[in-house]
Design a protein around this motif. Structure first.
Motif, PDB file in Angstrom:
ATOM      1  N   TYR A   4       0.844  -1.191   0.000  1.00  0.00           N
ATOM      2  CA  TYR A   4       0.000   0.000   0.000  1.00  0.00           C
ATOM      3  C   TYR A   4       0.877   1.237   0.000  1.00  0.00           C
ATOM      4  N   ARG A   6       0.326   5.289   0.888  1.00  0.00           N
ATOM      5  CA  ARG A   6      -0.604   6.270   1.438  1.00  0.00           C
ATOM      6  C   ARG A   6      -0.050   7.664   1.195  1.00  0.00           C
ATOM      7  N   ASP A  11      -5.228   6.280  -0.256  1.00  0.00           N
ATOM      8  CA  ASP A  11      -4.590   5.008   0.048  1.00  0.00           C
ATOM      9  C   ASP A  11      -4.642   4.157  -1.218  1.00  0.00           C
TER      10      ASP A  11
END
Length: 78
Positions: A4, A6, A11
């Motif tokens: 991921y 962010r 996100d």
């Protein structure tokens, strides 16, 4: 593994879908676009075009870092 990324309130699951990253240089000495986006209207139009082309993230570069051309600008100007 899942990766991921962010950024602020955004996100991104980059394992599922890669990030399309748009870069807009607004300095007149830009090596690529030569400051074509030097008015608020031109910037907004270019941003619209990048979003329509699929950009997830748009980085606006205001401080040049080219060799021999670096000149410090204020954070407000950038």
């Amino acid at each position: 593994h899942t990766v991921y990324w962010r950024a602020g309130r955004f996100d991104f699951n980059v394992s599922a879908k890669p990030i399309i990253y748009g870069i807009m240089n607004i300095t007149p000495d830009s090596f690529y676009d030569g400051g074509r986006y030097n008015t608020p209207e031109a910037m907004r139009e270019h941003i619209r075009q990048m979003v329509a082309a699929g950009a997830d993230v748009i980085e606006v570069n205001g401080q040049t870092t080219k060799p021999g051309g670096f000149k410090e600008i204020s954070p407000e100007e950038e």
